[in-house]
Design an enzyme around this catalytic site. Structure first.
Site, PDB file in Angstrom:
ATOM      1  N   GLY A   1      27.422  35.213  11.192  1.00  0.00           N
ATOM      2  CA  GLY A   1      26.137  34.533  11.007  1.00  0.00           C
ATOM      3  C   GLY A   1      25.657  34.578   9.568  1.00  0.00           C
ATOM      4  O   GLY A   1      26.438  34.824   8.654  1.00  0.00           O
TER       5      GLY A   1
ATOM      6  N   GLY B   1      30.094  28.109   2.802  1.00  0.00           N
ATOM      7  CA  GLY B   1      31.442  28.645   2.998  1.00  0.00           C
ATOM      8  C   GLY B   1      31.830  28.616   4.471  1.00  0.00           C
ATOM      9  O   GLY B   1      32.918  28.152   4.849  1.00  0.00           O
ATOM     10  N   HIS B   2      30.926  29.080   5.324  1.00  0.00           N
ATOM     11  CA  HIS B   2      31.194  29.063   6.769  1.00  0.00           C
ATOM     12  C   HIS B   2      31.326  27.617   7.268  1.00  0.00           C
ATOM     13  O   HIS B   2      32.218  27.290   8.045  1.00  0.00           O
ATOM     14  CB  HIS B   2      30.050  29.722   7.541  1.00  0.00           C
ATOM     15  CG  HIS B   2      29.804  31.155   7.197  1.00  0.00           C
ATOM     16  ND1 HIS B   2      28.677  31.585   6.532  1.00  0.00           N
ATOM     17  CD2 HIS B   2      30.533  32.280   7.439  1.00  0.00           C
ATOM     18  CE1 HIS B   2      28.710  32.897   6.383  1.00  0.00           C
ATOM     19  NE2 HIS B   2      29.833  33.355   6.918  1.00  0.00           N
TER      20      HIS B   2
ATOM     21  N   ASP C   1      37.759  36.183   2.112  1.00  0.00           N
ATOM     22  CA  ASP C   1      38.189  37.478   2.642  1.00  0.00           C
ATOM     23  C   ASP C   1      39.716  37.424   2.744  1.00  0.00           C
ATOM     24  O   ASP C   1      40.283  37.344   3.839  1.00  0.00           O
ATOM     25  CB  ASP C   1      37.520  37.735   3.984  1.00  0.00           C
ATOM     26  CG  ASP C   1      36.012  37.764   3.848  1.00  0.00           C
ATOM     27  OD1 ASP C   1      35.472  38.798   3.458  1.00  0.00           O
ATOM     28  OD2 ASP C   1      35.374  36.714   4.082  1.00  0.00           O
TER      29      ASP C   1
HETATM   30  P1  AMP Z   1      31.610  36.456   7.680  1.00  0.00           P
HETATM   31  O1  AMP Z   1      30.479  35.865   8.427  1.00  0.00           O
HETATM   32  O2  AMP Z   1      31.242  36.933   6.327  1.00  0.00           O
HETATM   33  O3  AMP Z   1      32.395  37.447   8.489  1.00  0.00           O
HETATM   34  O4  AMP Z   1      32.615  35.272   7.398  1.00  0.00           O
HETATM   35  C1  AMP Z   1      33.083  34.435   8.438  1.00  0.00           C
HETATM   36  C2  AMP Z   1      34.189  33.558   7.918  1.00  0.00           C
HETATM   37  O5  AMP Z   1      33.698  32.761   6.829  1.00  0.00           O
HETATM   38  C3  AMP Z   1      35.364  34.355   7.361  1.00  0.00           C
HETATM   39  O6  AMP Z   1      36.567  33.693   7.706  1.00  0.00           O
HETATM   40  C4  AMP Z   1      35.114  34.313   5.880  1.00  0.00           C
HETATM   41  O7  AMP Z   1      36.277  34.462   5.106  1.00  0.00           O
HETATM   42  C5  AMP Z   1      34.534  32.921   5.719  1.00  0.00           C
HETATM   43  N1  AMP Z   1      33.766  32.820   4.476  1.00  0.00           N
HETATM   44  C6  AMP Z   1      32.774  33.647   4.045  1.00  0.00           C
HETATM   45  N2  AMP Z   1      32.346  33.279   2.818  1.00  0.00           N
HETATM   46  C7  AMP Z   1      33.103  32.194   2.462  1.00  0.00           C
HETATM   47  C8  AMP Z   1      33.163  31.363   1.298  1.00  0.00           C
HETATM   48  N3  AMP Z   1      32.361  31.560   0.261  1.00  0.00           N
HETATM   49  N4  AMP Z   1      34.062  30.365   1.291  1.00  0.00           N
HETATM   50  C9  AMP Z   1      34.906  30.152   2.349  1.00  0.00           C
HETATM   51  N5  AMP Z   1      34.883  30.898   3.462  1.00  0.00           N
HETATM   52  C10 AMP Z   1      34.009  31.907   3.524  1.00  0.00           C
END
Ligand code: AMP
Length: 278
Positions: free
Chosen positions: A31, A36-37, A150
């Site tokens: 969330g 990016g998400h 990541d």
């Molecule tokens: P998180 O909510 O931070 O666990 O991220 C969920 C997904 O979004 C994971 O696959 C992350 O690698 C991806 N993600 C987070 N930040 C970015 C970003 N800046 N660009 C691309 N993917 C992202």
């Protein structure tokens, strides 16, 4: 927009769509969504008929001293964002749904999960691998999408899916950055305006290092110079800054295939990670 709170609700909807011949994509997140998400949803929609986002702040990937309680939570807004990106539905289980009483299993991926993040956060990849396995089993998608932001996590999940014969294609998508190159992250919300200025230097140091590697420089020297750039920009500490083999993340002697430069650095109590290809 469909919001699923239980595995049974999710399975029923996915099962019906699959019967109708639809291919399904999954975008797991914690969330506090940003571009990016949402780029992962859009990337998914190029490959499959419908994409399901998940929102779950997974307690088992945080150590007791980490930011589980403080992690930003804004579920209603996140659901709207997933909808605006074209997601078909969102799975938002609570902790009891994911880890019912008596829950006793875990998934551990050796090798690629051990260096870097694995050393700084020993509990982390066990929590990630276990929750991602659960989400993949729950939704049974054709494709699951993860960000290169990541990068080690992406490699761990690719390894796990191969090792455990999960019939799911894992797609990695490029890191989305702001106009200054700062990798978008839910944790950027912790930074003060002064700290954002410091944070913005991190990607510049990595790109500088990648240029030096491309020019044939000595890896140990480049690493040391990169470290100096990061520390002189105002970071308080680095957990690691390394130039590694791009798929195993193991140390390399010289350039002998694709490399990846990966960093984890702290400003005050905020820990930022980033990486670039080299
Ligand atoms: P998180 O909510 O931070 O666990 O991220 C969920 C997904 O979004 C994971 O696959 C992350 O690698 C991806 N993600 C987070 N930040 C970015 C970003 N800046 N660009 C691309 N993917 C992202």
């Amino acid at each position: 927009m469909k919001v699923f709170r239980t595995v049974a609700e999710l399975r029923q909807a996915v099962g019906a769509e699959r019967k109708a011949g639809k291919r399904i994509g999954l975008v797991p997140t914690m969330g506090a969504l940003h571009e990016g998400h949402l780029s992962l949803v859009r990337e998914g929609l190029k490959r499959v008929d419908l994409v399901i986002g998940t929102i779950f702040v997974n307690p088992t990937q945080f150590a007791p001293h980490e930011d589980f309680a403080a992690y930003p939570r804004m579920q209603e807004e996140d659901i709207r964002k997933f909808e605006s990106a074209g997601a078909y539905g969102v799975f938002c289980p609570d902790a009891k749904e994911m880890y019912p009483q008596g829950f006793s299993s875990s998934v551990h991926v050796k090798g690629v999960s051990e260096p870097l993040e694995g050393e700084s956060r020993p509990h982390f990849f066990g929590g990630v691998a276990t929750v991602v396995t659960k989400l993949l089993m729950q939704a049974q998608p054709d494709v699951a999408l993860f960000g290169e932001k990541d990068y080690q996590q992406l490699q761990v999940i690719k390894r796990m899916v191969i090792d455990l014969d999960m019939p799911i294609e894992i797609v990695g998508a490029p890191t989305v950055r702001d106009a200054n190159g700062l990798a978008l992250s839910s944790r950027n919300a912790y930074l003060s305006p002064e700290q954002v200025v410091i944070a913005t230097t991190l990607n510049k140091a990595l790109y500088w290092m990648a240029e030096q590697v491309a020019a044939g420089g000595d890896l140990a020297t480049i690493r040391q110079q990169g470290l100096e750039k990061i520390m002189s920009a105002g970071f308080d500490t680095t957990d690691y800054l390394e130039i590694r083999d791009a798929s195993t993340l193991m140390p390399v002697e010289g350039r002998n295939g694709p490399l990846r430069i990966l960093v984890a650095a702290r400003i005050g109590t905020t820990r930022l990670i980033d990486n670039v290809a080299a």
